[in-house]
Design a protein around this motif. Structure first.
Motif, mmCIF file in Angstrom:
data_model
loop_
_atom_site.group_PDB
_atom_site.id
_atom_site.type_symbol
_atom_site.label_atom_id
_atom_site.label_comp_id
_atom_site.label_asym_id
_atom_site.label_seq_id
_atom_site.Cartn_x
_atom_site.Cartn_y
_atom_site.Cartn_z
ATOM 1 N N VAL A 93 10.978 -12.615 45.378
ATOM 2 C CA VAL A 93 11.739 -11.381 45.189
ATOM 3 C C VAL A 93 12.613 -11.469 43.935
ATOM 4 O O VAL A 93 12.731 -10.493 43.181
ATOM 5 N N THR A 94 13.206 -12.626 43.712
ATOM 6 C CA THR A 94 14.096 -12.789 42.561
ATOM 7 C C THR A 94 13.313 -12.744 41.250
ATOM 8 O O THR A 94 13.789 -12.181 40.253
ATOM 9 N N VAL A 95 12.123 -13.322 41.241
ATOM 10 C CA VAL A 95 11.266 -13.241 40.052
ATOM 11 C C VAL A 95 10.911 -11.785 39.761
ATOM 12 O O VAL A 95 10.880 -11.364 38.596
ATOM 13 N N ASP A 96 10.648 -11.004 40.814
ATOM 14 C CA ASP A 96 10.398 -9.574 40.619
ATOM 15 C C ASP A 96 11.626 -8.896 40.005
ATOM 16 O O ASP A 96 11.496 -7.997 39.163
ATOM 17 N N GLY A 97 12.821 -9.338 40.430
ATOM 18 C CA GLY A 97 14.046 -8.796 39.854
ATOM 19 C C GLY A 97 14.169 -9.117 38.375
ATOM 20 O O GLY A 97 14.576 -8.265 37.575
ATOM 21 N N VAL A 98 13.805 -10.338 38.013
ATOM 22 C CA VAL A 98 13.815 -10.734 36.600
ATOM 23 C C VAL A 98 12.819 -9.880 35.812
ATOM 24 O O VAL A 98 13.092 -9.455 34.684
ATOM 25 N N MET A 99 11.668 -9.614 36.434
ATOM 26 C CA MET A 99 10.655 -8.786 35.782
ATOM 27 C C MET A 99 11.208 -7.396 35.473
ATOM 28 O O MET A 99 10.985 -6.842 34.382
ATOM 29 N N SER A 108 8.255 -2.492 29.473
ATOM 30 C CA SER A 108 6.969 -3.151 29.703
ATOM 31 C C SER A 108 6.825 -3.676 31.130
ATOM 32 O O SER A 108 6.111 -4.652 31.357
ATOM 33 N N CYS A 109 7.492 -3.028 32.082
ATOM 34 C CA CYS A 109 7.402 -3.475 33.479
ATOM 35 C C CYS A 109 5.956 -3.467 33.977
ATOM 36 O O CYS A 109 5.516 -4.375 34.677
ATOM 37 N N GLN A 113 3.914 -6.675 35.359
ATOM 38 C CA GLN A 113 3.362 -6.642 36.714
ATOM 39 C C GLN A 113 1.870 -6.938 36.704
ATOM 40 O O GLN A 113 1.362 -7.631 37.590
ATOM 41 N N ALA A 114 1.168 -6.405 35.718
ATOM 42 C CA ALA A 114 -0.269 -6.647 35.618
ATOM 43 C C ALA A 114 -0.553 -8.141 35.439
ATOM 44 O O ALA A 114 -1.476 -8.693 36.050
#
Length: 209
Positions: A93-99, A108-109, A113-114
Motif C-alpha cells: 500500500v505504501t509503495v502505491d502511495g509513493v507511486m 505519469s501515474c 502503474q503499468a
C-alpha cells in the motif's frame, strides 16, 4: 507466495492435511489484504520510506526465523505468516502511495502503474513455475532463506529513494472523517461493488476472496 507454496505442499504431502484445511489456513494468512484501506490511511500520515523499510525488515526477520527453525508448531507458523503477510500489505500500500506522489509530479501515474502491474504479473509467473519446483525439491525453511538476498536488494533500492519534501506532511483531517468521506463517495462505492461481485464468482482462490 514463494515459501507459501512450499509450506502448503509440506502440509499436503507430509502432514496429510485436507485441501479444505489448507485453504482455510491460507485464508487466515490473507486476512491482512482485506484491510488495505486502513493501512493506506495510516501510511498517508507517516514517512512512506520509513514504513517500507520497517515492513521489509520485519518480513526479513520473520523469514530468517522460520528459515533457521528446524521444528516449528503449526499455530506459531501460521501466526508468523499472518504477521509477514501484514508487513507485505503495508509495504504494498505504501509503495502505491509513493507511486501516486511521484506520478502526480510528472503526470505519469498511469505509466508507473503499468510498469508495476507488468512486474507483478511477470513475478507471478516466475513464482508459479519456480515455486512448484522448489516445493518438490527443498524444505519450506530453505525456500524462506532463499528470499533473504531479495530482501537485501529491495532494501538497497528503498534506501536509495529520496522522498519529496512535501510527501510526509501530516494530514490534519481525522481518520474517521476520511473514512466517512471515502464510504460516502458514490463512484468509489459503485466500483467497490463491481469488484466484490467480480470476485464473488467461483475461483481457485481462498474462501475469503
Amino acid at each position: 507466495d514463494l515459501p507459501s507454496q512450499g509450506i502448503f505442499y509440506w502440509m499436503k504431502e507430509t502432514l496429510h492435511y485436507t485441501p479444505q484445511t489448507i485453504m482455510y489456513l491460507g485464508s487466515l494468512i490473507s486476512i491482512a489484504w482485506l484491510c488495505k484501506p486502513i493501512f493506506g490511511l495510516l501510511g498517508d500520515r507517516l514517512s512512506k520510506k520509513q514504513i517500507i523499510l520497517g515492513a521489509i525488515c520485519l518480513s526479513a526477520a520473520i523469514t530468517l526465523f522460520i528459515g533457521l527453525s528446524p521444528l516449528i508448531m503449526i499455530p506459531v507458523l501460521i501466526g508468523l505468516m499472518m504477521l509477514s503477510s501484514s508487513s507485505s500489505v503495508i509495504a504494498n500500500v505504501t509503495v502505491d502511495g509513493v507511486m501516486v506522489v511521484e506520478g502526480t509530479k510528472t503526470n505519469s501515474c498511469g505509466k508507473i502503474q503499468a510498469i508495476q502491474w507488468s512486474a507483478i504479473t511477470f513475478a507471478g509467473i516466475i513464482t508459479g513455475v519456480l515455486g512448484g519446483y522448489l516445493a518438490e525439491h527443498f524444505t519450506f525453511q530453505k525456500i524462506y532463506l532463499m528470499l533473504l538476498p531479495l530482501y537485501c536488494l529491495i532494501l538497497l533500492c528503498v534506501l536509495h529513494y529520496k522522498a519529496s519534501p512535501t510527501e510526509n506532511v501530516v494530514q490534519k483531517e481525522p481518520i474517521l472523517k476520511s473514512l466517512k468521506a471515502l464510504f460516502c463517495d458514490k463512484q468509489i462505492l459503485l466500483f467497490s461493488i463491481f469488484i466484490f461481485l467480480y470476485n464473488l464468482a467461483p475461483s481457485f482462490s481462498t474462501p475469503l476472496m
